[in-house]
Scaffold this motif. Sequence first.
Motif, PDB file in Angstrom:
ATOM      1  N   HIS A  28       0.827  -1.209   0.000  1.00  0.00           N
ATOM      2  CA  HIS A  28       0.000   0.000   0.000  1.00  0.00           C
ATOM      3  C   HIS A  28       0.865   1.264   0.000  1.00  0.00           C
ATOM      4  O   HIS A  28       0.582   2.218  -0.727  1.00  0.00           O
ATOM      5  N   LEU A  29       1.908   1.269   0.825  1.00  0.00           N
ATOM      6  CA  LEU A  29       2.787   2.447   0.891  1.00  0.00           C
ATOM      7  C   LEU A  29       3.444   2.707  -0.458  1.00  0.00           C
ATOM      8  O   LEU A  29       3.577   3.861  -0.884  1.00  0.00           O
ATOM      9  N   PHE A  30       3.860   1.645  -1.135  1.00  0.00           N
ATOM     10  CA  PHE A  30       4.517   1.806  -2.429  1.00  0.00           C
ATOM     11  C   PHE A  30       3.531   2.275  -3.501  1.00  0.00           C
ATOM     12  O   PHE A  30       3.859   3.138  -4.317  1.00  0.00           O
ATOM     13  N   ALA A  31       2.313   1.735  -3.479  1.00  0.00           N
ATOM     14  CA  ALA A  31       1.351   2.018  -4.541  1.00  0.00           C
ATOM     15  C   ALA A  31       0.567   3.306  -4.318  1.00  0.00           C
ATOM     16  O   ALA A  31       0.231   4.008  -5.276  1.00  0.00           O
ATOM     17  N   LYS A  32       0.277   3.638  -3.048  1.00  0.00           N
ATOM     18  CA  LYS A  32      -0.653   4.736  -2.767  1.00  0.00           C
ATOM     19  C   LYS A  32      -0.045   5.928  -2.052  1.00  0.00           C
ATOM     20  O   LYS A  32      -0.610   7.018  -2.102  1.00  0.00           O
ATOM     21  N   ARG A  33       1.073   5.761  -1.378  1.00  0.00           N
ATOM     22  CA  ARG A  33       1.551   6.845  -0.522  1.00  0.00           C
ATOM     23  C   ARG A  33       2.962   7.306  -0.850  1.00  0.00           C
ATOM     24  O   ARG A  33       3.596   8.000  -0.063  1.00  0.00           O
ATOM     25  N   GLY A  34       3.460   6.926  -2.007  1.00  0.00           N
ATOM     26  CA  GLY A  34       4.711   7.495  -2.499  1.00  0.00           C
ATOM     27  C   GLY A  34       5.966   7.021  -1.816  1.00  0.00           C
ATOM     28  O   GLY A  34       7.026   7.644  -1.970  1.00  0.00           O
ATOM     29  N   VAL A  35       5.902   5.942  -1.052  1.00  0.00           N
ATOM     30  CA  VAL A  35       7.089   5.421  -0.371  1.00  0.00           C
ATOM     31  C   VAL A  35       7.821   4.464  -1.313  1.00  0.00           C
ATOM     32  O   VAL A  35       7.204   3.683  -2.024  1.00  0.00           O
ATOM     33  N   GLN A  36       9.142   4.532  -1.308  1.00  0.00           N
ATOM     34  CA  GLN A  36       9.952   3.644  -2.145  1.00  0.00           C
ATOM     35  C   GLN A  36      10.881   2.755  -1.337  1.00  0.00           C
ATOM     36  O   GLN A  36      11.178   1.637  -1.739  1.00  0.00           O
ATOM     37  N   GLU A  37      11.337   3.257  -0.196  1.00  0.00           N
ATOM     38  CA  GLU A  37      12.262   2.496   0.648  1.00  0.00           C
ATOM     39  C   GLU A  37      11.846   2.634   2.103  1.00  0.00           C
ATOM     40  O   GLU A  37      11.286   3.664   2.500  1.00  0.00           O
ATOM     41  N   VAL A  38      12.137   1.591   2.889  1.00  0.00           N
ATOM     42  CA  VAL A  38      11.748   1.632   4.292  1.00  0.00           C
ATOM     43  C   VAL A  38      12.877   1.130   5.180  1.00  0.00           C
ATOM     44  O   VAL A  38      13.779   0.409   4.738  1.00  0.00           O
ATOM     45  N   VAL A  39      12.793   1.527   6.427  1.00  0.00           N
ATOM     46  CA  VAL A  39      13.558   0.934   7.518  1.00  0.00           C
ATOM     47  C   VAL A  39      12.539   0.304   8.452  1.00  0.00           C
ATOM     48  O   VAL A  39      11.516   0.922   8.776  1.00  0.00           O
TER      49      VAL A  39
END
Length: 453
Positions: free
Chosen positions: A210-221
Amino acid sequence: LSLCVLPSHVGSFSLIHTHTHLQHSCDLYKDIVATILRVWARSLARKTSRGGPRSPHHSHCQFLVPQQKFCIWGSGLLCSHFSLRPPTPSTNRTRDRCVHSMAGQTETSAPGELFLYNEAFGYAAFEFSSGTSSSSSSSSLAASSGDQAVVCIGGLTDGLLSLRYLPQLAPALASLGWRVIQPVLRSSYSGWGYSTLTQDAEDIDLLLEHLFAKRGVQEVVLLGHSTGCQDAVKYMEVGKHRSSVRGVVLQAPVSDREALALTNQGSDEEFRKQLEKYSDMAKRLIAEGKGDEILPRAASLLMGPPHPISAYRFDSLAGRMTEDDYFSSDLSDSELKQRLGHIVVPVLFAISADDEYVPRSVDSQALGLRLAAATGSSALKRAEVMVIEHGGHALREPPGAAESFVARVQGFVCRLAHPDLPVLSWEVSAAQEIRRRASAAAAAAAAAAASAG
Protein backbone atom coordinates in the motif's frame (compact mmCIF):
# COMPACT_ATOMS: atom_id res chain seq x y z
CA LEU A 1 -11.89 -3.55 20.48
CA SER A 2 -12.23 0.21 20.83
CA LEU A 3 -15.29 1.79 22.42
CA CYS A 4 -16.46 5.32 22.94
CA VAL A 5 -19.80 5.99 24.63
CA LEU A 6 -21.19 9.42 23.85
CA PRO A 7 -24.28 11.07 25.40
CA SER A 8 -27.04 11.38 22.81
CA HIS A 9 -30.67 12.53 22.99
CA VAL A 10 -32.78 12.08 26.12
CA GLY A 11 -32.49 8.62 27.65
CA SER A 12 -30.17 7.17 25.03
CA PHE A 13 -26.53 6.66 24.22
CA SER A 14 -24.69 6.17 20.96
CA LEU A 15 -21.97 3.54 20.94
CA ILE A 16 -19.19 4.03 18.43
CA HIS A 17 -17.19 0.89 18.05
CA THR A 18 -14.41 -0.56 15.97
CA HIS A 19 -12.90 -4.00 15.96
CA THR A 20 -9.37 -5.29 15.92
CA HIS A 21 -9.81 -7.75 13.09
CA LEU A 22 -12.65 -9.66 14.78
CA GLN A 23 -10.47 -10.43 17.79
CA HIS A 24 -13.07 -10.43 20.53
CA SER A 25 -14.34 -12.84 23.10
CA CYS A 26 -17.87 -13.45 24.32
CA ASP A 27 -16.83 -12.71 27.89
CA LEU A 28 -15.40 -9.34 26.86
CA TYR A 29 -18.61 -8.44 25.05
CA LYS A 30 -20.67 -9.42 28.10
CA ASP A 31 -18.57 -7.18 30.34
CA ILE A 32 -18.79 -4.30 27.89
CA VAL A 33 -22.55 -4.56 27.44
CA ALA A 34 -23.08 -4.85 31.20
CA THR A 35 -20.98 -1.74 31.78
CA ILE A 36 -22.82 0.23 29.11
CA LEU A 37 -26.19 -0.78 30.52
CA ARG A 38 -25.14 0.25 34.02
CA VAL A 39 -23.96 3.66 32.78
CA TRP A 40 -27.14 4.08 30.76
CA ALA A 41 -29.34 3.07 33.70
CA ARG A 42 -27.63 5.54 36.04
CA SER A 43 -27.97 8.31 33.48
CA LEU A 44 -31.62 7.51 32.90
CA ALA A 45 -32.24 7.47 36.64
CA ARG A 46 -30.73 10.93 36.98
CA LYS A 47 -32.89 12.20 34.13
CA THR A 48 -35.95 10.66 35.79
CA SER A 49 -35.21 12.35 39.09
CA ARG A 50 -35.11 15.71 37.32
CA GLY A 51 -38.29 15.03 35.36
CA GLY A 52 -38.59 14.76 31.60
CA PRO A 53 -39.68 12.49 28.76
CA ARG A 54 -39.38 8.82 29.56
CA SER A 55 -40.51 7.07 26.42
CA PRO A 56 -38.99 3.57 26.30
CA HIS A 57 -38.57 4.09 22.58
CA HIS A 58 -35.87 6.66 23.37
CA SER A 59 -33.96 4.32 25.66
CA HIS A 60 -31.63 2.32 23.47
CA CYS A 61 -28.05 1.88 22.28
CA GLN A 62 -27.12 2.63 18.70
CA PHE A 63 -24.18 0.80 17.08
CA LEU A 64 -22.63 3.19 14.62
CA VAL A 65 -19.66 3.03 12.25
CA PRO A 66 -17.43 5.99 13.21
CA GLN A 67 -17.57 8.83 10.70
CA GLN A 68 -15.73 11.57 12.53
CA LYS A 69 -12.55 12.34 14.40
CA PHE A 70 -12.18 10.52 17.69
CA CYS A 71 -9.61 8.97 20.00
CA ILE A 72 -8.99 5.39 18.94
CA TRP A 73 -7.40 2.37 20.59
CA GLY A 74 -7.54 -0.50 18.17
CA SER A 75 -8.03 -0.96 14.45
CA GLY A 76 -9.20 2.21 12.74
CA LEU A 77 -12.03 2.32 10.26
CA LEU A 78 -11.44 5.72 8.74
CA CYS A 79 -8.84 7.92 7.08
CA SER A 80 -8.69 11.32 8.73
CA HIS A 81 -6.29 13.89 10.13
CA PHE A 82 -6.58 13.98 13.88
CA SER A 83 -4.71 13.79 17.16
CA LEU A 84 -4.14 10.26 18.42
CA ARG A 85 -4.34 9.60 22.15
CA PRO A 86 -4.12 6.13 23.70
CA PRO A 87 -6.37 5.38 26.68
CA THR A 88 -4.94 3.71 29.73
CA PRO A 89 -5.11 -0.06 29.09
CA SER A 90 -6.83 -2.09 31.78
CA THR A 91 -4.79 -5.21 31.11
CA ASN A 92 -1.51 -5.77 29.36
CA ARG A 93 0.96 -8.53 28.81
CA THR A 94 3.39 -8.41 31.70
CA ARG A 95 6.28 -7.84 29.35
CA ASP A 96 4.85 -4.76 27.65
CA ARG A 97 2.70 -3.54 30.49
CA CYS A 98 1.54 -0.06 31.30
CA VAL A 99 -0.35 -0.36 34.56
CA HIS A 100 0.53 2.95 36.15
CA SER A 101 -2.04 5.68 36.61
CA MET A 102 -2.12 8.51 34.10
CA ALA A 103 -2.92 10.98 36.84
CA GLY A 104 -0.33 13.73 37.00
CA GLN A 105 1.40 12.57 33.83
CA THR A 106 1.73 14.28 30.48
CA GLU A 107 -0.78 13.04 27.94
CA THR A 108 0.75 11.17 25.02
CA SER A 109 -0.65 12.42 21.73
CA ALA A 110 0.50 12.84 18.15
CA PRO A 111 -0.85 14.61 15.08
CA GLY A 112 -0.98 12.64 11.86
CA GLU A 113 -3.13 10.60 9.56
CA LEU A 114 -4.93 7.33 10.14
CA PHE A 115 -5.47 5.30 6.98
CA LEU A 116 -6.45 1.83 5.84
CA TYR A 117 -3.73 -0.19 4.17
CA ASN A 118 -6.13 -3.03 3.44
CA GLU A 119 -9.69 -2.08 2.55
CA ALA A 120 -11.04 -5.63 2.50
CA PHE A 121 -10.18 -6.39 6.14
CA GLY A 122 -9.97 -2.84 7.51
CA TYR A 123 -6.30 -3.04 8.54
CA ALA A 124 -5.18 0.42 9.66
CA ALA A 125 -1.92 2.32 10.08
CA PHE A 126 -1.02 5.74 11.43
CA GLU A 127 1.44 8.15 9.82
CA PHE A 128 2.90 10.69 12.21
CA SER A 129 3.18 14.23 10.98
CA SER A 130 6.24 16.34 11.65
CA GLY A 131 4.18 18.71 13.80
CA THR A 132 3.95 18.61 17.56
CA SER A 133 0.34 19.58 18.24
CA SER A 134 -3.06 18.19 17.49
CA SER A 135 -3.86 21.30 15.46
CA SER A 136 -1.44 20.24 12.75
CA SER A 137 -3.15 19.82 9.39
CA SER A 138 -2.47 17.91 6.23
CA SER A 139 0.15 20.49 5.30
CA SER A 140 2.46 19.15 8.01
CA LEU A 141 2.08 15.68 6.53
CA ALA A 142 2.85 16.97 3.07
CA ALA A 143 5.95 18.70 4.41
CA SER A 144 7.40 15.34 5.46
CA SER A 145 6.11 13.30 2.53
CA GLY A 146 9.43 11.96 1.30
CA ASP A 147 9.80 8.60 -0.36
CA GLN A 148 11.50 6.94 2.64
CA ALA A 149 9.69 5.73 5.75
CA VAL A 150 10.48 4.09 9.07
CA VAL A 151 7.85 1.42 9.71
CA CYS A 152 7.47 0.80 13.46
CA ILE A 153 6.32 -2.62 14.69
CA GLY A 154 5.24 -2.94 18.32
CA GLY A 155 5.51 -5.90 20.66
CA LEU A 156 2.99 -8.23 22.28
CA THR A 157 -0.22 -6.38 23.30
CA ASP A 158 1.07 -3.19 21.69
CA GLY A 159 -1.04 -0.97 19.48
CA LEU A 160 -1.11 2.62 18.27
CA LEU A 161 1.11 4.88 20.38
CA SER A 162 2.22 2.08 22.67
CA LEU A 163 5.74 3.13 21.67
CA ARG A 164 5.74 6.43 23.52
CA TYR A 165 8.87 7.68 21.80
CA LEU A 166 7.32 7.76 18.30
CA PRO A 167 5.92 11.33 18.64
CA GLN A 168 9.49 12.39 19.45
CA LEU A 169 11.05 10.28 16.72
CA ALA A 170 8.78 11.55 13.92
CA PRO A 171 9.91 15.20 13.81
CA ALA A 172 13.52 14.16 14.37
CA LEU A 173 13.45 11.96 11.24
CA ALA A 174 11.30 14.38 9.25
CA SER A 175 14.26 16.76 9.25
CA LEU A 176 16.11 14.09 7.26
CA GLY A 177 13.21 13.48 4.88
CA TRP A 178 12.02 10.27 6.55
CA ARG A 179 8.42 9.53 7.48
CA VAL A 180 7.28 7.48 10.51
CA ILE A 181 4.42 4.99 10.16
CA GLN A 182 2.99 2.51 12.68
CA PRO A 183 0.59 -0.24 11.52
CA VAL A 184 -1.97 -2.24 13.45
CA LEU A 185 -1.35 -5.91 12.67
CA ARG A 186 -3.54 -8.93 13.27
CA SER A 187 -1.33 -9.65 16.28
CA SER A 188 -1.81 -6.20 17.84
CA TYR A 189 -3.56 -5.74 21.17
CA SER A 190 -5.15 -9.06 22.22
CA GLY A 191 -4.41 -10.82 18.92
CA TRP A 192 -0.84 -11.80 19.83
CA GLY A 193 -1.88 -15.16 21.30
CA TYR A 194 -3.22 -16.69 18.10
CA SER A 195 -1.03 -14.97 15.53
CA THR A 196 2.40 -15.97 14.25
CA LEU A 197 5.47 -14.16 12.99
CA THR A 198 4.68 -15.50 9.53
CA GLN A 199 1.24 -13.87 9.65
CA ASP A 200 2.82 -10.63 10.83
CA ALA A 201 5.16 -10.75 7.83
CA GLU A 202 2.13 -11.13 5.58
CA ASP A 203 0.54 -8.04 7.17
CA ILE A 204 3.77 -6.07 6.72
CA ASP A 205 3.74 -7.12 3.05
CA LEU A 206 0.23 -5.69 2.72
CA LEU A 207 1.33 -2.46 4.38
CA LEU A 208 4.39 -2.01 2.19
CA GLU A 209 2.42 -2.76 -0.97
CA HIS A 210 0.00 0.00 0.00
CA LEU A 211 2.79 2.45 0.89
CA PHE A 212 4.52 1.81 -2.43
CA ALA A 213 1.35 2.02 -4.54
CA LYS A 214 -0.65 4.74 -2.77
CA ARG A 215 1.55 6.84 -0.52
CA GLY A 216 4.71 7.49 -2.50
CA VAL A 217 7.09 5.42 -0.37
CA GLN A 218 9.95 3.64 -2.15
CA GLU A 219 12.26 2.50 0.65
CA VAL A 220 11.75 1.63 4.29
CA VAL A 221 13.56 0.93 7.52
CA LEU A 222 11.91 -1.57 9.84
CA LEU A 223 11.96 -0.55 13.50
CA GLY A 224 10.89 -3.28 15.89
CA HIS A 225 10.21 -2.98 19.59
CA SER A 226 10.23 -6.05 21.85
CA THR A 227 8.53 -8.89 19.93
CA GLY A 228 8.32 -6.47 17.01
CA CYS A 229 12.05 -7.17 16.73
CA GLN A 230 11.21 -10.80 15.95
CA ASP A 231 8.75 -9.52 13.32
CA ALA A 232 11.45 -7.41 11.67
CA VAL A 233 13.95 -10.29 11.66
CA LYS A 234 11.33 -12.69 10.31
CA TYR A 235 10.38 -10.25 7.56
CA MET A 236 13.97 -10.04 6.39
CA GLU A 237 13.79 -13.80 5.90
CA VAL A 238 10.40 -14.28 4.22
CA GLY A 239 9.03 -10.84 3.28
CA LYS A 240 8.08 -10.33 -0.37
CA HIS A 241 9.42 -6.77 -0.35
CA ARG A 242 12.50 -7.25 1.83
CA SER A 243 14.65 -5.97 -1.05
CA SER A 244 13.09 -2.54 -0.40
CA VAL A 245 14.17 -2.57 3.26
CA ARG A 246 17.24 -0.37 3.65
CA GLY A 247 17.92 -1.11 7.30
CA VAL A 248 16.60 -2.64 10.52
CA VAL A 249 16.44 -1.14 14.03
CA LEU A 250 15.83 -3.56 16.91
CA GLN A 251 14.88 -1.80 20.15
CA ALA A 252 14.64 -4.09 23.20
CA PRO A 253 15.25 -7.44 21.48
CA VAL A 254 14.69 -9.83 24.37
CA SER A 255 13.90 -13.49 24.87
CA ASP A 256 10.27 -14.30 25.63
CA ARG A 257 11.10 -17.57 27.34
CA GLU A 258 13.71 -15.89 29.56
CA ALA A 259 11.22 -13.13 30.36
CA LEU A 260 8.59 -15.65 31.47
CA ALA A 261 10.45 -16.57 34.63
CA LEU A 262 11.00 -12.90 35.47
CA THR A 263 7.30 -12.05 35.24
CA ASN A 264 6.19 -15.06 37.30
CA GLN A 265 4.37 -13.84 40.41
CA GLY A 266 3.92 -17.22 42.11
CA SER A 267 6.37 -19.73 43.48
CA ASP A 268 9.15 -20.92 41.19
CA GLU A 269 8.17 -24.56 41.67
CA GLU A 270 4.53 -23.98 40.73
CA PHE A 271 5.57 -21.89 37.74
CA ARG A 272 7.85 -24.67 36.46
CA LYS A 273 5.08 -27.24 36.88
CA GLN A 274 2.55 -25.11 35.03
CA LEU A 275 5.00 -24.24 32.26
CA GLU A 276 5.93 -27.88 31.75
CA LYS A 277 2.27 -28.92 31.80
CA TYR A 278 1.15 -26.50 29.10
CA SER A 279 4.33 -26.86 27.05
CA ASP A 280 3.66 -30.62 26.87
CA MET A 281 0.02 -29.96 26.03
CA ALA A 282 0.99 -27.53 23.27
CA LYS A 283 3.53 -29.91 21.75
CA ARG A 284 1.00 -32.74 21.78
CA LEU A 285 -1.63 -30.64 20.01
CA ILE A 286 0.92 -29.48 17.42
CA ALA A 287 1.95 -33.10 16.78
CA GLU A 288 -1.73 -33.94 16.21
CA GLY A 289 -2.05 -31.14 13.67
CA LYS A 290 -4.04 -28.98 16.10
CA GLY A 291 -1.60 -26.14 16.61
CA ASP A 292 -4.41 -23.58 16.23
CA GLU A 293 -6.30 -24.98 19.23
CA ILE A 294 -6.69 -22.50 22.09
CA LEU A 295 -5.10 -23.55 25.40
CA PRO A 296 -6.81 -23.16 28.79
CA ARG A 297 -6.91 -19.73 30.38
CA ALA A 298 -4.22 -20.72 32.89
CA ALA A 299 -1.74 -21.04 30.03
CA SER A 300 -2.47 -17.45 28.99
CA LEU A 301 -1.88 -16.24 32.54
CA LEU A 302 1.64 -17.67 32.45
CA MET A 303 2.32 -15.25 29.59
CA GLY A 304 0.52 -12.28 31.12
CA PRO A 305 -3.06 -11.13 30.46
CA PRO A 306 -5.86 -13.66 29.94
CA HIS A 307 -5.89 -13.31 26.16
CA PRO A 308 -6.53 -16.46 24.11
CA ILE A 309 -3.33 -18.24 23.10
CA SER A 310 -2.95 -21.09 20.64
CA ALA A 311 -0.87 -24.19 21.19
CA TYR A 312 1.50 -23.10 18.42
CA ARG A 313 2.10 -19.59 19.79
CA PHE A 314 2.57 -20.85 23.34
CA ASP A 315 5.20 -23.31 22.17
CA SER A 316 6.83 -20.66 19.99
CA LEU A 317 7.14 -18.15 22.83
CA ALA A 318 8.15 -20.65 25.52
CA GLY A 319 10.30 -23.06 23.49
CA ARG A 320 13.95 -23.13 22.47
CA MET A 321 14.95 -22.49 18.82
CA THR A 322 11.29 -22.02 17.89
CA GLU A 323 9.94 -19.42 15.47
CA ASP A 324 9.98 -16.68 18.14
CA ASP A 325 13.30 -17.61 19.76
CA TYR A 326 15.84 -15.23 18.22
CA PHE A 327 17.52 -13.41 21.10
CA SER A 328 17.90 -15.85 24.00
CA SER A 329 21.21 -15.49 25.83
CA ASP A 330 21.72 -19.28 26.06
CA LEU A 331 21.78 -19.79 22.28
CA SER A 332 25.24 -20.69 20.98
CA ASP A 333 27.00 -18.49 18.46
CA SER A 334 26.25 -20.99 15.70
CA GLU A 335 22.56 -21.07 16.70
CA LEU A 336 22.41 -17.30 16.67
CA LYS A 337 23.89 -17.28 13.17
CA GLN A 338 21.18 -19.72 12.08
CA ARG A 339 18.56 -17.29 13.38
CA LEU A 340 20.10 -13.94 12.35
CA GLY A 341 22.57 -14.69 9.56
CA HIS A 342 20.11 -13.76 6.80
CA ILE A 343 20.16 -10.07 7.82
CA VAL A 344 22.59 -8.35 5.47
CA VAL A 345 21.27 -4.77 5.55
CA PRO A 346 22.57 -2.28 8.13
CA VAL A 347 21.18 -3.15 11.56
CA LEU A 348 21.11 -1.33 14.88
CA PHE A 349 20.62 -3.24 18.15
CA ALA A 350 19.37 -0.88 20.90
CA ILE A 351 19.49 -2.69 24.25
CA SER A 352 18.54 -1.28 27.65
CA ALA A 353 20.96 -2.18 30.42
CA ASP A 354 18.07 -2.04 32.90
CA ASP A 355 15.54 -3.94 30.79
CA GLU A 356 13.20 -5.53 33.31
CA TYR A 357 12.66 -8.56 31.05
CA VAL A 358 16.32 -9.53 30.75
CA PRO A 359 17.83 -11.66 33.56
CA ARG A 360 20.32 -9.75 35.70
CA SER A 361 22.87 -12.44 35.02
CA VAL A 362 22.96 -11.42 31.34
CA ASP A 363 25.62 -8.93 30.25
CA SER A 364 23.65 -6.62 27.92
CA GLN A 365 26.72 -5.30 26.14
CA ALA A 366 28.15 -8.77 25.55
CA LEU A 367 24.81 -10.15 24.36
CA GLY A 368 24.35 -7.20 22.00
CA LEU A 369 27.77 -7.80 20.46
CA ARG A 370 26.99 -11.52 20.04
CA LEU A 371 23.68 -10.73 18.33
CA ALA A 372 25.34 -8.23 16.02
CA ALA A 373 28.17 -10.64 15.18
CA ALA A 374 25.61 -13.30 14.22
CA THR A 375 24.09 -11.16 11.47
CA GLY A 376 25.31 -11.18 7.90
CA SER A 377 25.69 -7.42 8.28
CA SER A 378 28.57 -7.92 10.69
CA ALA A 379 30.96 -9.14 7.99
CA LEU A 380 30.15 -5.96 6.06
CA LYS A 381 30.70 -3.84 9.19
CA ARG A 382 27.13 -2.67 9.07
CA ALA A 383 25.93 -3.96 12.46
CA GLU A 384 25.76 -1.46 15.34
CA VAL A 385 25.07 -1.90 19.04
CA MET A 386 24.02 0.75 21.54
CA VAL A 387 23.42 0.10 25.23
CA ILE A 388 21.02 2.51 26.91
CA GLU A 389 21.89 2.75 30.58
CA HIS A 390 18.49 3.90 31.84
CA GLY A 391 15.12 3.56 30.19
CA GLY A 392 13.85 0.07 30.77
CA HIS A 393 12.15 -2.10 28.20
CA ALA A 394 10.01 0.63 26.61
CA LEU A 395 12.30 3.66 27.20
CA ARG A 396 9.60 5.37 29.27
CA GLU A 397 11.36 6.11 32.55
CA PRO A 398 13.09 8.30 33.57
CA PRO A 399 11.85 11.28 31.52
CA GLY A 400 14.08 11.79 28.49
CA ALA A 401 15.13 8.14 28.45
CA ALA A 402 14.41 7.86 24.73
CA GLU A 403 16.50 10.87 23.68
CA SER A 404 19.73 8.97 23.09
CA PHE A 405 17.83 6.31 21.13
CA VAL A 406 16.13 8.92 18.93
CA ALA A 407 19.48 10.59 18.26
CA ARG A 408 21.09 7.25 17.39
CA VAL A 409 18.27 6.36 14.97
CA GLN A 410 18.77 9.75 13.33
CA GLY A 411 22.42 8.96 12.81
CA PHE A 412 21.57 5.45 11.61
CA VAL A 413 19.24 6.59 8.82
CA CYS A 414 21.66 9.35 7.89
CA ARG A 415 24.42 6.79 7.41
CA LEU A 416 22.18 4.81 5.04
CA ALA A 417 22.60 7.63 2.54
CA HIS A 418 26.25 8.17 3.52
CA PRO A 419 27.60 4.73 4.54
CA ASP A 420 31.14 6.04 4.97
CA LEU A 421 30.14 8.29 7.85
CA PRO A 422 31.61 6.96 11.13
CA VAL A 423 29.58 6.33 14.27
CA LEU A 424 30.84 9.16 16.48
CA SER A 425 30.90 8.59 20.21
CA TRP A 426 30.02 12.20 20.94
CA GLU A 427 27.03 12.55 18.61
CA VAL A 428 24.43 11.32 21.12
CA SER A 429 25.61 13.56 23.95
CA ALA A 430 25.82 16.51 21.57
CA ALA A 431 22.27 15.94 20.37
CA GLN A 432 21.05 15.71 23.97
CA GLU A 433 22.80 18.97 24.86
CA ILE A 434 21.25 20.74 21.86
CA ARG A 435 17.79 19.53 22.87
CA ARG A 436 18.38 20.60 26.47
CA ARG A 437 19.39 24.09 25.45
CA ALA A 438 16.47 24.38 23.04
CA SER A 439 14.03 23.32 25.78
CA ALA A 440 15.57 25.79 28.22
CA ALA A 441 15.35 28.60 25.66
CA ALA A 442 11.72 27.79 24.92
CA ALA A 443 10.86 27.74 28.62
CA ALA A 444 12.60 31.09 29.14
CA ALA A 445 10.73 32.62 26.20
CA ALA A 446 7.42 31.35 27.52
CA ALA A 447 8.16 32.75 30.98
CA ALA A 448 9.10 36.12 29.47
CA ALA A 449 5.93 36.21 27.42
CA ALA A 450 3.83 35.36 30.48
CA SER A 451 5.41 38.08 32.59
CA ALA A 452 5.00 40.63 29.80
CA GLY A 453 1.32 39.71 29.47
